[in-house]
Design a protein around this motif. Structure first.
Motif, mmCIF file in Angstrom:
data_model
loop_
_atom_site.group_PDB
_atom_site.id
_atom_site.type_symbol
_atom_site.label_atom_id
_atom_site.label_comp_id
_atom_site.label_asym_id
_atom_site.label_seq_id
_atom_site.Cartn_x
_atom_site.Cartn_y
_atom_site.Cartn_z
ATOM 1 N N SER A 71 -0.975 14.059 -11.324
ATOM 2 C CA SER A 71 -1.856 12.915 -11.526
ATOM 3 C C SER A 71 -2.221 12.301 -10.186
ATOM 4 O O SER A 71 -1.421 12.292 -9.247
ATOM 5 N N TRP A 72 -3.422 11.723 -10.133
ATOM 6 C CA TRP A 72 -3.831 11.045 -8.906
ATOM 7 C C TRP A 72 -2.979 9.812 -8.642
ATOM 8 O O TRP A 72 -2.988 9.285 -7.538
ATOM 9 N N ASP A 73 -2.228 9.348 -9.639
ATOM 10 C CA ASP A 73 -1.341 8.202 -9.434
ATOM 11 C C ASP A 73 -0.312 8.475 -8.337
ATOM 12 O O ASP A 73 0.130 7.548 -7.658
ATOM 13 N N GLU A 74 0.067 9.750 -8.161
ATOM 14 C CA GLU A 74 1.027 10.112 -7.112
ATOM 15 C C GLU A 74 0.525 9.739 -5.722
ATOM 16 O O GLU A 74 1.318 9.474 -4.826
ATOM 17 N N ARG A 77 0.724 5.675 -4.538
ATOM 18 C CA ARG A 77 2.006 5.026 -4.269
ATOM 19 C C ARG A 77 2.167 4.751 -2.775
ATOM 20 O O ARG A 77 1.532 5.395 -1.937
ATOM 21 N N ALA A 78 3.035 3.806 -2.473
ATOM 22 C CA ALA A 78 3.270 3.397 -1.081
ATOM 23 C C ALA A 78 3.804 4.542 -0.225
ATOM 24 O O ALA A 78 3.509 4.622 0.966
ATOM 25 N N ASP A 79 4.571 5.458 -0.822
ATOM 26 C CA ASP A 79 5.165 6.552 -0.048
ATOM 27 C C ASP A 79 4.293 7.807 0.006
ATOM 28 O O ASP A 79 4.691 8.835 0.566
ATOM 29 N N PRO A 99 -8.487 5.017 -8.536
ATOM 30 C CA PRO A 99 -7.561 3.997 -8.069
ATOM 31 C C PRO A 99 -7.918 3.579 -6.643
ATOM 32 O O PRO A 99 -8.696 4.249 -5.963
ATOM 33 N N TYR A 100 -7.346 2.489 -6.214
ATOM 34 C CA TYR A 100 -7.533 2.052 -4.837
ATOM 35 C C TYR A 100 -6.762 3.013 -3.945
ATOM 36 O O TYR A 100 -5.589 3.289 -4.177
ATOM 37 N N TRP A 101 -7.433 3.553 -2.946
ATOM 38 C CA TRP A 101 -6.774 4.449 -2.000
ATOM 39 C C TRP A 101 -6.457 3.659 -0.742
ATOM 40 O O TRP A 101 -7.370 3.143 -0.099
ATOM 41 N N PRO A 102 -5.183 3.539 -0.393
ATOM 42 C CA PRO A 102 -4.828 2.814 0.825
ATOM 43 C C PRO A 102 -5.571 3.379 2.034
ATOM 44 O O PRO A 102 -5.744 4.589 2.163
ATOM 45 N N GLY A 103 -6.013 2.494 2.905
ATOM 46 C CA GLY A 103 -6.704 2.924 4.122
ATOM 47 C C GLY A 103 -8.185 3.176 3.930
ATOM 48 O O GLY A 103 -8.878 3.547 4.859
#
Length: 167
Positions: A71-74, A77-79, A99-103
């Motif tokens: 899943s793209w949920d992986e 995550r922060a890690d 989802p929001y992608w960090p960065g």
């Protein structure tokens, strides 16, 4: 000075065909400049990569070890690894709210028909997978051959979006 590879995430709905092909191809041809991942917006329970896709990759001499549907949920995550580029490879995933992608990675959509769709026999589906793999490989070879200046964050999004016209 060591350059970190660009992390590229390929998205599709089930993460069993097109996104898996793209992940494997880019990791095969990326020359250390790219690290590819793949995921799906809604992989089915116990989803596995399509065996015909794995067969086409193996026939082309591309490693399939370690490929699995996720899943793209992986990747939210922060890690999770930081993504530099997120590319949807199916029209369904392109239309979904990601989802929001960090960065805030660069994004692009490269639509390909689903080679596993329909009621064709395995021989025809295998050929559809081979054609999809070849089309992805051509586009990814263009991306891999880009000069570093075209891969800088400020240029990356327009560069990969323009590549949709290259097909």
């Amino acid at each position: 000075m060591t350059h970190q590879p660009l992390n590229v995430l390929f998205l599709c709905t089930h993460n069993s065909a097109r996104s898996i092909l793209a992940e494997a191809i880019l990791n095969h041809i990326g020359r250390g400049r790219f690290k590819a991942y793949s995921a799906g917006s809604s992989p089915r329970d116990n989803q596995q990569p399509n065996p015909l896709g794995l067969q086409v990759l193996q026939n082309a001499g591309i490693a399939t070890a370690g490929l699995y549907s996720k899943s793209w949920d992986e990747f939210g995550r922060a890690d999770a690894p930081h993504m530099d580029l997120v590319i949807t490879v199916c029209d369904n995933a392109a239309g979904e709210v990601c989802p929001y992608w960090p960065g805030q990675p660069a994004t692009a959509h490269w639509g390909y028909p689903d080679p596993s769709a329909g009621d064709a026999d395995d021989a025809h589906k295998l050929e559809a997978f081979r054609q999809t793999m070849l089309a992805l490989k051509r586009r990814l070879e263009l991306m891999v051959s880009l000069p570093a200046t075209k891969l800088e964050k400020t240029m990356l999004q327009s560069t990969v979006r323009d590549m949709t016209k290259e097909q």
